[in-house]
Scaffold this motif. Structure first.
Motif, short mmCIF file in Angstrom:
data_model
loop_
_atom_site.label_atom_id
_atom_site.label_comp_id
_atom_site.label_asym_id
_atom_site.label_seq_id
_atom_site.Cartn_x
_atom_site.Cartn_y
_atom_site.Cartn_z
N ALA A 27 -7.53 12.07 -8.85
CA ALA A 27 -6.62 12.63 -9.86
C ALA A 27 -6.92 12.02 -11.24
O ALA A 27 -6.95 12.72 -12.24
N ALA A 28 -7.18 10.71 -11.25
CA ALA A 28 -7.47 10.03 -12.53
C ALA A 28 -8.78 10.56 -13.13
O ALA A 28 -8.87 10.84 -14.32
N MET A 29 -9.76 10.75 -12.26
CA MET A 29 -11.08 11.20 -12.72
C MET A 29 -10.99 12.59 -13.37
O MET A 29 -11.63 12.88 -14.35
N PHE A 30 -10.16 13.45 -12.75
CA PHE A 30 -10.07 14.82 -13.27
C PHE A 30 -8.82 15.02 -14.12
O PHE A 30 -8.43 16.15 -14.41
N LYS A 31 -8.18 13.89 -14.49
CA LYS A 31 -6.96 13.93 -15.31
C LYS A 31 -5.94 14.90 -14.73
O LYS A 31 -5.28 15.67 -15.43
N ALA A 32 -5.82 14.89 -13.41
CA ALA A 32 -4.87 15.79 -12.75
C ALA A 32 -3.48 15.16 -12.77
O ALA A 32 -3.34 13.96 -12.94
N LYS A 33 -2.47 16.01 -12.58
CA LYS A 33 -1.10 15.52 -12.54
C LYS A 33 -0.90 14.71 -11.26
O LYS A 33 -1.37 15.10 -10.19
N LEU A 34 -0.20 13.58 -11.40
CA LEU A 34 -0.09 12.68 -10.27
C LEU A 34 1.35 12.22 -10.10
O LEU A 34 2.01 11.85 -11.05
N VAL A 35 1.86 12.29 -8.87
CA VAL A 35 3.20 11.75 -8.59
C VAL A 35 3.06 10.77 -7.43
O VAL A 35 2.46 11.09 -6.42
N ILE A 36 3.59 9.55 -7.61
CA ILE A 36 3.48 8.56 -6.54
C ILE A 36 4.85 8.32 -5.91
O ILE A 36 5.82 8.19 -6.61
N MET A 63 0.86 -1.21 0.00
CA MET A 63 0.00 0.00 0.00
C MET A 63 0.89 1.25 0.00
O MET A 63 1.84 1.33 0.77
N LEU A 64 0.57 2.19 -0.87
CA LEU A 64 1.37 3.42 -0.94
C LEU A 64 1.16 4.27 0.32
O LEU A 64 0.07 4.30 0.87
N SER A 65 2.23 4.95 0.75
CA SER A 65 2.06 5.77 1.95
C SER A 65 2.15 7.26 1.65
O SER A 65 2.07 8.07 2.55
N SER A 66 2.33 7.60 0.37
CA SER A 66 2.27 9.03 0.03
C SER A 66 1.86 9.20 -1.43
O SER A 66 2.02 8.29 -2.24
N ILE A 67 1.35 10.37 -1.71
CA ILE A 67 0.92 10.67 -3.08
C ILE A 67 0.90 12.20 -3.24
O ILE A 67 0.66 12.92 -2.27
N THR A 68 1.17 12.64 -4.45
CA THR A 68 1.08 14.08 -4.74
C THR A 68 0.17 14.27 -5.94
O THR A 68 0.35 13.60 -6.96
N VAL A 69 -0.83 15.14 -5.81
CA VAL A 69 -1.70 15.43 -6.95
C VAL A 69 -1.74 16.94 -7.16
O VAL A 69 -1.59 17.71 -6.21
N THR A 70 -1.89 17.33 -8.40
CA THR A 70 -2.05 18.76 -8.68
C THR A 70 -3.49 19.01 -9.11
O THR A 70 -3.94 18.50 -10.13
N LEU A 71 -4.20 19.75 -8.29
CA LEU A 71 -5.57 20.15 -8.63
C LEU A 71 -5.56 21.68 -8.80
O LEU A 71 -4.49 22.27 -8.96
N HIS A 72 -6.72 22.32 -8.77
CA HIS A 72 -6.77 23.77 -9.00
C HIS A 72 -7.69 24.46 -8.01
O HIS A 72 -8.72 23.92 -7.63
N HIS A 128 -5.70 8.18 9.63
CA HIS A 128 -5.07 6.86 9.77
C HIS A 128 -5.65 5.82 8.81
O HIS A 128 -5.58 4.63 9.10
N GLU A 129 -6.23 6.26 7.71
CA GLU A 129 -6.78 5.27 6.78
C GLU A 129 -5.94 5.23 5.50
O GLU A 129 -5.93 6.18 4.70
N ALA A 130 -5.26 4.10 5.28
CA ALA A 130 -4.37 3.96 4.12
C ALA A 130 -5.11 4.22 2.81
O ALA A 130 -4.51 4.73 1.84
N MET A 131 -6.39 3.89 2.76
CA MET A 131 -7.19 4.09 1.55
C MET A 131 -7.22 5.54 1.08
O MET A 131 -7.58 5.82 -0.06
N GLY A 132 -6.86 6.47 1.96
CA GLY A 132 -6.85 7.89 1.60
C GLY A 132 -6.01 8.14 0.35
O GLY A 132 -6.37 8.94 -0.52
N VAL A 133 -4.88 7.43 0.28
CA VAL A 133 -3.99 7.58 -0.87
C VAL A 133 -4.71 7.13 -2.15
O VAL A 133 -4.66 7.80 -3.18
N GLU A 134 -5.38 5.99 -2.05
CA GLU A 134 -6.10 5.44 -3.22
C GLU A 134 -7.21 6.39 -3.66
O GLU A 134 -7.44 6.60 -4.85
#
Ligand SMILES: [Zn+2]
Length: 292
Positions: A283-292, A1-10, A271-277
């Motif tokens: 990000a996928a839905m809004f075609k936002a920039k995503l860094v994992i 499970m990923l423990s961090s994520i970066t998304v670019t929204l507006h 404390h919920e790992a699913m937050g990253v998902e």
């Protein structure tokens, strides 16, 4: 499970980089995470519970906003692994916190390192926003003696389960009175001029626990702190064992559900790992920039 994520929204068509970062991991007793009882009735059931949950993240959020960098909570530090970490808080707190929680924190997980690898110097931070005063949300403040730290005034005046002996001696946060209203939340405060980062009171876990809403053009990112351990708990009306009041917590759940019915929401408990998902899906839905 990923423990961090970066998304670019507006926000107002300007890019906002949102980093969801885990500052290490915590496990609690299974009956502490969810219990059909509350208060003194819940106490023996989790104290004598032999089982711990899986490792759960200790999230913070770093928001690179046009008005400056905002940080939500400061996470845990590796010092918590020391045998005597809770000793200054007295015999009961020392026994309780050592027995009921397990931590796995590396030095590189701490907030200062997380900012360093993302090239964010402390001078760029406009404010740190604390959802509440529990040590796994506040311990990282030690790295920010010169940064504005915001706390709901009512939470500061009537804390629940905080360990002030762990605060650095200089800790003197800027107290925020929640005099605004926001959507279904009748105690709120806008924290940016653009009114797109909002502190809202979501009590139950502590008397005046807060959540932080980032209103982006795409959706509302709802950093929920410790309202609950999972989105499932809100949907099923299930409660952790340590609420100040399940009745108050249920009223908060109801408000969150009603907010989510009206607004597209990405719900992120601390404390919920699913937050990253969830953020990844957003990000996928809004075609936002995503860094994992
Ligand atoms: Zn807490």
């Amino acid at each position: 499970m990923l423990s961090s994520i970066t998304v670019t929204l507006h926000c107002n068509k300007q890019a906002v980089k949102i980093h969801l970062v885990s500052t290490g991991f915590v496990a609690v007793k299974t009956k502490f995470r969810e219990n059909k009882y509350s208060g003194v009735l819940a106490l023996p059931t989790f104290l004598f519970d032999k089982y711990f949950t899986e490792w759960m993240p200790i999230f913070i959020m770093i928001v690179e906003h046009p008005e400056g960098v905002f940080i939500i909570d400061t996470g845990e530090i590796a010092d918590v692994n020391n045998r005597d970490y809770f000793k200054s808080s007295g015999i009961i707190a020392n026994w309780f916190d050592k027995k009921q929680f397990k931590f796995s924190i590396n030095r590189k997980d701490e907030i200062d390192e997380q900012l360093r690898i993302r090239n964010i110097p402390a001078e760029k931070i406009k404010a740190i926003i604390l959802t509440h005063l529990h040590f796994d949300h506040t311990d990282g403040i030690k790295y920010f003696p010169d940064t504005t730290i915001l706390v709901n005034k009512a939470e500061w005046e009537k804390p629940f389960g905080d360990l002030p002996k762990l605060y650095p001696p200089w800790f003197n946060p800027r107290l925020v009175p929640l005099t605004d209203k926001y959507d279904v939340f009748d105690k709120a405060q806008y924290l940016t001029d653009a009114k797109d980062i909002i502190l809202v009171e979501t009590p139950g876990h502590t008397y005046h626990h807060c959540s932080v809403i980032i209103k982006t053009d795409e959706c509302s990112i709802f950093f929920a702190g410790d309202i609950c351990y999972s989105q499932e708990q809100i949907l099923r009306n299930k409660f952790p064992a340590n609420n100040t009041s399940n009745k108050v917590a249920m009223a908060t759940y109801k408000k969150v559900r009603s907010f989510a019915r009206k607004n597209p929401v990405v719900f992120i408990p601390s404390h919920e790992a699913m937050g990253v998902e969830r953020l990844k899906k957003c990000a996928a839905m809004f075609k936002a920039k995503l860094v994992i």
